[in-house]
Design a protein around this motif. Structure first.
Motif, PDB file in Angstrom:
ATOM      1  N   LEU A   1       0.813  -1.207   0.000  1.00  0.00           N
ATOM      2  CA  LEU A   1       0.000   0.000   0.000  1.00  0.00           C
ATOM      3  C   LEU A   1       0.855   1.270   0.000  1.00  0.00           C
ATOM      4  O   LEU A   1       0.349   2.361  -0.226  1.00  0.00           O
ATOM      5  N   ASP A   2       2.160   1.108   0.237  1.00  0.00           N
ATOM      6  CA  ASP A   2       3.090   2.238   0.206  1.00  0.00           C
ATOM      7  C   ASP A   2       3.552   2.428  -1.235  1.00  0.00           C
ATOM      8  O   ASP A   2       4.068   1.504  -1.859  1.00  0.00           O
ATOM      9  N   LEU A   3       3.349   3.610  -1.789  1.00  0.00           N
ATOM     10  CA  LEU A   3       3.684   3.879  -3.186  1.00  0.00           C
ATOM     11  C   LEU A   3       5.173   3.722  -3.477  1.00  0.00           C
ATOM     12  O   LEU A   3       5.560   3.527  -4.631  1.00  0.00           O
ATOM     13  N   ALA A   4       6.021   3.784  -2.464  1.00  0.00           N
ATOM     14  CA  ALA A   4       7.461   3.616  -2.672  1.00  0.00           C
ATOM     15  C   ALA A   4       7.838   2.147  -2.841  1.00  0.00           C
ATOM     16  O   ALA A   4       8.913   1.829  -3.345  1.00  0.00           O
ATOM     17  N   THR A   5       6.962   1.247  -2.431  1.00  0.00           N
ATOM     18  CA  THR A   5       7.242  -0.185  -2.509  1.00  0.00           C
ATOM     19  C   THR A   5       7.250  -0.665  -3.959  1.00  0.00           C
ATOM     20  O   THR A   5       6.346  -0.374  -4.724  1.00  0.00           O
ATOM     21  N   GLU A   6       8.306  -1.402  -4.306  1.00  0.00           N
ATOM     22  CA  GLU A   6       8.416  -1.988  -5.641  1.00  0.00           C
ATOM     23  C   GLU A   6       8.144  -3.487  -5.629  1.00  0.00           C
ATOM     24  O   GLU A   6       7.802  -4.061  -6.651  1.00  0.00           O
TER      25      GLU A   6
END
Length: 171
Positions: A136-141
């Motif tokens: 849910l964290d936009l930085a997570t790839e």
């Protein structure tokens, strides 16, 4: 690859489609089928859910090719004249999209021996830079796998690779 990306080409070619999603991830496929249900004639896209073992034979004797998590058969081939930067970026994208749990994730990377070491080094560097975390964290790839069973399968594959005789072969 998204369900639309998997089903779309078959529909565009005039085929009907029967989708048998993984039992742990059928909600997305059911939502897709519901969304296109009013757009297509009945029976063009059908979804079969459940957790029974997959088979490659239908009751009428026709055979189907399993696809999706646990049934990866794709291969990425990297030849000596490849743009290694693009090839490595494509490999990382394929391996990390949806946690590597799609039918489009290659089961093997076949890299010509003349570019193997450079490709492997670039791949390792790029994978080391992948941001792991909460999906849910936009930085997570790359987020978690869908289940403990998938995690255990991945660990076993890593163990097999780590103990193989050479980084140039697969178990």
């Amino acid at each position: 690859m998204s369900i639309a990306g998997q089903v779309g080409p078959a529909l565009a070619a005039g085929n009907t489609v029967v989708v048998r999603p993984d039992g742990a991830a059928s909600a997305t496929v059911l939502e897709f089928a519901r969304a296109v249900g009013d757009l297509l004639p009945p029976g063009v896209v059908d979804v079969v859910t459940g957790v029974a073992p997959r088979t490659d034979a239908l009751p009428d004797g026709h055979r189907v090719r399993p696809a999706g998590p646990g049934h990866r058969s794709g291969v990425m081939v990297v030849l000596p004249d490849a743009d290694l930067g693009a090839a490595v970026a494509d490999a990382v994208t394929a391996l990390c999209t949806a946690g590597g749990e799609t039918g489009a994730t290659p089961a093997r990377l076949l890299v010509h021996e003349s570019v193997h070491d450079e490709f492997a080094g670039r791949l390792a560097a790029l994978l080391d830079a992948v941001v792991l975390g909460d999906p849910l964290d936009l930085a997570t790839e790359l987020g978690p796998l869908i289940s403990a069973a998938r995690r255990d399968e991945a660990r076993a594959a890593v163990r097999r690779a780590a103990t193989s005789r050479s980084s140039r072969t697969s178990p």
